[in-house]
Design an enzyme around this catalytic site. Structure first.
Site, short mmCIF file in Angstrom:
data_model
loop_
_atom_site.label_atom_id
_atom_site.label_comp_id
_atom_site.label_asym_id
_atom_site.label_seq_id
_atom_site.Cartn_x
_atom_site.Cartn_y
_atom_site.Cartn_z
N CYS A 76 39.22 7.17 -23.35
CA CYS A 76 40.02 6.16 -22.63
C CYS A 76 40.55 5.07 -23.55
O CYS A 76 41.58 4.48 -23.27
CB CYS A 76 39.20 5.54 -21.50
SG CYS A 76 37.68 4.73 -22.04
N GLU A 87 35.46 1.28 -14.78
CA GLU A 87 35.90 1.48 -16.16
C GLU A 87 36.87 2.65 -16.15
O GLU A 87 36.45 3.80 -16.06
CB GLU A 87 34.70 1.74 -17.06
CG GLU A 87 33.75 0.56 -17.21
CD GLU A 87 34.39 -0.62 -17.92
OE1 GLU A 87 35.37 -0.40 -18.68
OE2 GLU A 87 33.91 -1.75 -17.73
#
Length: 480
Positions: free
Chosen positions: A248, A210
Site C-alpha cells: 500500500c 489502514e
C-alpha cells in the site's frame, strides 16, 4: 451459539475479569510474542515463501525483524505509556487536580491483509495488547500458509483466553462484522474498508482503517550523479523490492519533467538489471503475485491497447508461476484504469510534466494518497509540497522507511484511511483517554447556580475571560 459467538463470549469474560489491565499481563504477552518470532523463524520463512515467494531476507526485513523491533519498543515504553498524565487546571477550578488515564476499549477485532501477512497481523496486535484489550485476530485467507501458522502458533505462546485467531473466507468475515466489538482495526482495500465501516456504524463501533491509494514519487531535477543514482535505487526498492509492488505504501507512479524522462528510464532499466539480473523470472529476490485473480487483474491493466503502447521496459507475464516482470510505462493515458486505481503490482508508470511544480496540482486533482515521496534538495519546493498537498505521510528523499519508525504515526487520510498506529500511536489507537478531575468541597462558587442575576453574569464573563484580577475586585465589592 456458534464458534465465533463462543470465542467472543470468552474474550468478553476475560476482559471483565480485569486481568488484561495489569502491566504484568501486558508485558508477559509482549515477551511471549517476541519469543514466538524467535522460535519460529524458519516456519515463517517457509510460510511466506509458499504464499508469496518471498526470500528469507525480505521476510526478515519486512516481517520478523520489524515486528520484533516494534514489540521490544512497546515493552520498553509501556510503563510510561500507561502512567496517568497530569494536567494543570485553570485557577478557576482551585482547589482541584486533573489527569488523563488511558484505558482499554475492551474486545477488539483486527482484520489483517495478505501482502504482509505476519507484519499486518502482529503490528496492530502489539498495540492492542499494550493497551490492555482482548483480541480476535482475523488473518487474510489469501495468505493460506501464514494464516494457518498464526492460528496454530499464537495459542501456544499467548493467553488463549484473551487472544484468539479465527480463519476463514468472506462468510467468516461477514459473521465477525455482525458482532458487536469495542474497536475494529482493518487493513485492506478502500472497497472492503467501506463495508467494514458500514457494519461498525450499526453498533457505533470506532474503527481504524489502514487502506491505500496511488502513492506518487515526485522526482525533481538533481544535479549530483550520486544523488540521482541513490534516488533511482530507492524508487526501485520502493516499487519492486517489497512484495513486488503489492504494498500500500509502494511507489505507484513517478512524476518527472519531460527533459529528464529518457535518462530516468535508462537508469531504472540498469538498476532493475542490477537487482534482478538479465532475466528477473529466474531471480530468487522477487516475490510472486498472490493468486490468479490478482494476476489477471494486473494482466488486464497491461492489455489495454493504449497502456500496452506505453511499455518501455518489461511486460513479461507467466501465469503458471504467477510472475510479472518489473514493468515501466511512459505516459499511459491518465484516464486509463492503471492511472485511476491503485496498481498493487510490479508496474511503474512515469508521468511527464513540463515543470515539476505542476506535480502539486496533479496530486491534488486525485484522492489523497497514503504517502507522497519527493526527491528534491530545493527547500522552497519542499515547503510548497508540505503546505500544498495532503497525504497520510510525506517522505523526502527515500521510500518505505516510514514503516520502520516507531516515533512517527503511520496512517492515511481521506480515501487512504482513517486513524494511525505504530509505537505510541498504536497504544493510543486501542485506548480510550479518560479525563479524571478531583475537586474539594471547599470554596463553592455560587454564581454557577440559579437564581440568575446581573452579578452572576458579570462573574461568569470575567471567569471565562480568565480576568482573575477584576474577578477578585468584583468578589471584594470593589468593582461593579
Amino acid at each position: 451459539m456458534g464458534e465465533i459467538e463462543d470465542k467472543l463470549a470468552e474474550l468478553r469474560q476475560t476482559f471483565r475479569s480485569g486481568i488484561t489491565k495489569s502491566v504484568a499481563w501486558r508485558k508477559n504477552q509482549l515477551r511471549a510474542l517476541i519469543e514466538l518470532l524467535q522460535d519460529n523463524e524458519d516456519k515463517i520463512f517457509k510460510a511466506l515463501h509458499q504464499d508469496l515467494g518471498k526470500h528469507p531476507v525480505e521476510t526478515y526485513r519486512d516481517e520478523i525483524g520489524l515486528i520484533k523491533k516494534s514489540a521490544k519498543y512497546a515493552l520498553s515504553c509501556l510503563d510510561k505509556w500507561m502512567a496517568p498524565k497530569k494536567r494543570r487546571l485553570p485557577l478557576l477550578f482551585f482547589p482541584a487536580s486533573g489527569e488523563v488515564v488511558s484505558e482499554p476499549f475492551g474486545v477488539v477485532l483486527i482484520c489483517s491483509a495478505w501482502n504482509f501477512p505476519i507484519n499486518l497481523a502482529l503490528e496492530p496486535l502489539i498495540g492492542a495488547i499494550a493497551a490492555g484489550n482482548t483480541v480476535m485476530l482475523k488473518p487474510s485467507e489469501l495468505a493460506v500458509e501464514c494464516a494457518s501458522f498464526l492460528a496454530e502458533t499464537i495459542p501456544l505462546y499467548l493467553d488463549c483466553k484473551a487472544i484468539k485467531v479465527t480463519n476463514g473466507g468472506v462468510d467468516v468475515c461477514e459473521q465477525l462484522l455482525q458482532q458487536k466489538w469495542n474497536k475494529i482495526f482493518f487493513t485492506g482495500s478502500p472497497r472492503v474498508g467501506s463495508i467494514v465501516m458500514s457494519a461498525a456504524a450499526k453498533h457505533l463501533t470506532p474503527v481504524t482503517l489502514e487502506l491505500g491509494g496511488k502513492c506518487p514519487a515526485i522526482l525533481d531535477t538533481l544535479s549530483s550523479p550520486l544523488d540521482i543514482k541513490v534516488t533511482v535505487k530507492r524508487i526501485i526498492g520502493g516499487k519492486f523490492a517489497s512484495c513486488n509492488g503489492q504494498v500500500c505504501i509502494g511507489v505507484d507512479y513517478i512524476l518527472v519533467e519531460k527533459k529528464f524522462a529518457a535518462t530516468l528510464i535508462e537508469l531504472l532499466k540498469t538498476t532493475i538489471k542490477k537487482f534482478y539480473g538479465e532475466n528477473p523470472k529466474d531471480s530468487k529476490s522477487i516475490s510472486r503475485i498472490i493468486n490468479e485473480y490478482h494476476f489477471e487483474r494486473l494482466r488486464k491493466l497491461l492489455e489495454d491497447p493504449l497502456v500496452a503502447d506505453a511499455i518501455v521496459h518489461g511486460g513479461l507475464l507467466d501465469k503458471e508461476n504467477l510472475f510479472i516482470e518489473p514493468t515501466i510505462l511512459l505516459d499511459p493515458p491518465l484516464d486509463a484504469e492503471i492511472m485511476t486505481e491503485e496498481i498493487f503490482g510490479p508496474i511503474l508508470p512515469i508521468i511527464t510534466l513540463n515543470n515539476i511544480q505542476e506535480s502539486i496540482e496533479f496530486i491534488n486533482s486525485r484522492p489523497k494518497p497514503l504517502v507522497i515521496y519527493a526527491f528534491t534538495k530545493d527547500e522552497t519546493f519542499k515547503k510548497q509540497i508540505v503546505s500544498g498537498t495532503s497525504s497520510g505521510s510525506l517522505i523526502f528523499n527515500d521510500t518505505l522507511v516510514q514503516q520502520l519508525c516507531d516515533v512517527l504515526p503511520f496512517g492515511g487520510v481521506g480515501q487512504s484511511g482513517i486513524g494511525r498506529y505504530h509505537g505510541h500511536y498504536s497504544f493510543e489507537t486501542f485506548s480510550h483517554e479518560k479525563a479524571i478531575m478531583q475537586r474539594s468541597f471547599f470554596l463553592e462558587l455560587e454564581p454557577r447556580y440559579p437564581p440568575w442575576n446581573d452579578f452572576k453574569m458579570k462573574f461568569l464573563r470575567l471567569a471565562y475571560d480568565f480576568d482573575y484580577f477584576n474577578l477578585l475586585l468584583l468578589l471584594l465589592g470593589l468593582k461593579r
